[in-house]
Design a protein around this motif. Structure first.
Motif, short mmCIF file in Angstrom:
data_model
loop_
_atom_site.label_atom_id
_atom_site.label_comp_id
_atom_site.label_asym_id
_atom_site.label_seq_id
_atom_site.Cartn_x
_atom_site.Cartn_y
_atom_site.Cartn_z
N LYS A 157 0.95 -1.27 -0.27
CA LYS A 157 0.01 -0.10 -0.18
C LYS A 157 0.98 1.43 0.08
CE LYS A 157 -3.92 -2.29 2.47
NZ LYS A 157 -4.72 -2.00 3.69
N SER A 162 2.60 -3.93 3.42
CA SER A 162 1.96 -3.67 4.61
C SER A 162 1.01 -4.98 4.97
CB SER A 162 0.64 -2.51 4.27
OG SER A 162 -0.38 -2.38 5.07
N ARG A 163 0.48 -5.04 6.11
CA ARG A 163 -0.13 -6.16 6.35
C ARG A 163 -1.69 -6.32 5.41
NH1 ARG A 163 -4.20 -6.04 10.74
NH2 ARG A 163 -4.46 -3.83 11.35
N ASP A 165 -5.12 -5.85 6.06
CA ASP A 165 -5.92 -5.41 7.19
C ASP A 165 -7.31 -5.43 6.90
OD1 ASP A 165 -6.00 -3.24 5.20
OD2 ASP A 165 -5.17 -1.77 6.58
N PRO A 167 -10.39 -7.56 6.77
CA PRO A 167 -10.69 -8.98 7.38
C PRO A 167 -11.11 -9.98 6.40
CG PRO A 167 -11.47 -7.11 8.61
CD PRO A 167 -11.09 -6.59 7.57
N SER A 191 -0.62 -12.48 8.79
CA SER A 191 -0.28 -11.06 8.38
C SER A 191 -0.45 -10.03 9.07
CB SER A 191 -1.44 -10.89 7.00
OG SER A 191 -1.15 -9.81 6.21
N ASP A 192 0.80 -9.62 9.81
CA ASP A 192 0.87 -8.70 10.66
C ASP A 192 1.38 -7.26 10.32
OD1 ASP A 192 -0.02 -10.80 12.52
OD2 ASP A 192 2.12 -11.26 12.68
N GLN A 193 1.18 -6.46 11.18
CA GLN A 193 1.93 -5.23 11.05
C GLN A 193 3.44 -5.28 11.22
OE1 GLN A 193 0.24 -2.07 10.22
NE2 GLN A 193 2.21 -0.93 10.59
N ASN A 312 -1.44 -4.18 18.58
CA ASN A 312 -2.80 -3.51 18.37
C ASN A 312 -2.67 -2.23 19.07
OD1 ASN A 312 -3.51 -5.66 16.75
ND2 ASN A 312 -4.50 -6.73 18.71
N ASP A 337 8.15 -1.78 10.17
CA ASP A 337 7.32 -0.75 9.87
C ASP A 337 8.04 0.48 9.57
OD1 ASP A 337 5.52 1.32 9.48
OD2 ASP A 337 4.38 0.81 11.45
#
Length: 357
Positions: A157, A162-163, A165, A167, A191-193, A312, A337
Motif C-alpha cells: 500500500k 503492509s499487512r 488489514d 478482514p 499477516s501482521d503489522q 494492536n 514498519d
C-alpha cells in the motif's frame, strides 16, 4: 506438456527416413505404413496425456509450492461487473485454478492481493508462542521437528509493505489455502503489522562534506561514549539535554553541505532496510556496510539495536527489546514498519588524521 499427434508423427517419419532399408516404401497417403504411424502416434499421445495428468495430480507440494499458490491467490473480482458473478476456484487438469475468463491481464494482476509471501516449516513452540524474543537461529534442525507449515503474507500500500488489514481478504485467503492444501497438513497463516525498529549509531563524518553545527559536537561526543560517564561528564550531558528543550539540535546536522535536504546516513539506513527481502534477516554487519558507503561517512558504529513486534492500538504499549547482542534476526512480521522506524545518529567530526601531522 504432452506433444501433439502431428509432432509425434513427424518424429517417427524422421527416424523412418534414417533407415535406408525403408526407402522403397510407397509415398501414398493411403499406404498401410502411413496408417500404422498414425495409430502408433495416437497411442503415444494418449499415454503422454495420462502421464502428464498424473504428474499434475501427484506433484509434491513443497514449501515453494505453497508460496506459488499464495502469490497466485485472486481476491474475487466480478467477471462482468453487471452480472455480479465472482471469480471462482475450479478443479481443472488435476489442480485447483481460478477461472479468469473474461478478465484482462491488468485485472488479473490487480486481483492478486498477496504481494509478499514466505513459507517455512516451524516447531510447535513457535506457533504456541509467536511473540517470543528475537533470537539467532544457527540451525533450522532444531526448529523443524513438527510439520507445521507457517505462511507469512503481506500486500503493498502506497509503495510500502503492509499487512492485509481487510478482514474478509485474509479470511478468504485462509479458506483458499484450506481448500488446496494437502490433507492432514497443519497450516498457520499470519499477516501482521511490521515490527518496530530503533537504531542508534555513532558516525564519524567528514566535516568538509557533511554539515555539523559546532555547538552540538560536544553533546554528540558525550552521547557516543560507550561507558559510564564520569560525574562532570554526566552533569554536562544533563545540562545539554535540559537546554535542548529551548535550543534543540540543529536540524541540518548530518546533511550535505551542498544540499541540506540530503541526509546520506539516514538515506543509507532506509534504503538498506527497504532492500531486505520479505522475511529476510536484519544483519548488523550488512547495515554498517551500507552506511559506510554513504557520502561523507568515515567510520560508522552501530551502538544499539532495539525492536518489537507490532501491537494492536488497543494494547498496552511495550518497551522496545534490546537485541544489540544479536548479530542477525528475522522480524516477526517478516518486515519492519518504515513509518515507525527510529534512527538516532551522533555525528562526530573525523579528526584523527591530525594525529599524523
Amino acid at each position: 506438456m504432452a506433444r501433439t499427434i502431428a509432432e509425434i508423427q513427424d518424429e517417427i517419419l524422421i527416424e523412418k527416413n534414417k533407415q535406408s532399408s525403408l526407402n522403397g516404401l510407397t509415398k501414398s497417403k493411403t499406404a498401410i505404413w502411413q496408417l500404422w504411424i498414425n495409430i502408433v502416434a495416437t497411442a503415444i499421445w494418449v499415454h503422454e496425456k495420462i502421464v502428464e495428468k498424473n504428474a499434475l495430480i501427484s506433484r509434491p507440494h513443497t514449501l515453494n509450492w505453497y508460496r506459488e499458490q499464495a502469490l497466485n491467490f485472486h481476491y474475487g473480482i466480478p467477471l462482468n461487473p453487471d452480472s455480479g458473478k465472482a471469480m471462482s476456484l475450479i478443479w481443472k487438469e488435476g489442480s485447483y485454478q481460478f477461472d479468469t475468463t473474461g478478465l484482462t491481464e491488468s485485472e488479473i494482476e490487480d486481483s492478486k492481493i498477496i504481494k509478499h509471501c514466505a513459507v517455512s516449516e516451524i516447531d510447535l513452540g513457535t506457533v504456541l508462542d509467536p511473540k517470543k524474543e528475537p533470537e539467532e537461529i544457527f540451525s533450522d534442525f532444531f526448529h523443524n521437528k513438527v510439520g507445521v507449515v507457517f505462511i507469512k503474507v503481506a500486500t503493498v500500500k502506497d509503495d510500502k509493505i503492509s499487512r492485509i488489514d481487510v478482514p474478509n481478504e485474509l479470511f478468504a485467503f485462509k479458506e483458499y489455502i484450506a481448500k488446496i492444501k494437502d490433507a492432514g497438513n497443519q497450516v498457520y497463516i499470519t499477516s501482521d503489522q511490521g515490527d518496530s525498529l530503533k537504531l542508534s549509531l555513532n558516525v564519524y563524518i567528514d566535516p568538509l562534506t557533511l554539515f555539523i553545527n559546532p555547538k552540538d559536537i560536544e553533546y554528540y561526543q558525550l552521547k557516543s561514549l560507550n561507558r559510564l560517564l564520569k560525574a562532570d561528564e554526566q552533569a554536562k550531558l544533563d545540562k545539554y539535554e535540559e537546554d535542548l528543550l529551548e535550543d534543540p539540535l540543529d536540524p541540518r546536522n548530518g546533511s550535505l553541505i551542498l544540499s541540506n535536504t540530503v541526509f546520506p546516513v539516514l538515506d543509507a539506513v532506509k534504503d538498506h532496510l527497504k532492500n531486505i527481502e520479505f522475511n529476510g534477516a536484519f544483519v548488523k554487519t550488512y547495515l554498517v556496510d551500507s552506511v559506510q558507503k554513504a557520502q561523507g561517512v568515515k567510520i560508522p558504529i552501530l551502538s544499539k539495536v532495539e525492536t518489537l513486534w507490532a501491537t494492536n492500538p488497543s494494547d498496552q504499549p511495550e518497551s522496545l527489546k534490546d537485541v544489540t547482542n544479536i548479530e542477525y534476526f528475522i522480524p516477526s512480521a517478516g518486515y519492519f514498519d518504515m513509518d515507525a522506524l527510529q534512527v538516532e545518529v551522533n555525528y562526530i567530526p573525523y579528526t584523527f588524521y591530525r594525529d599524523k601531522q
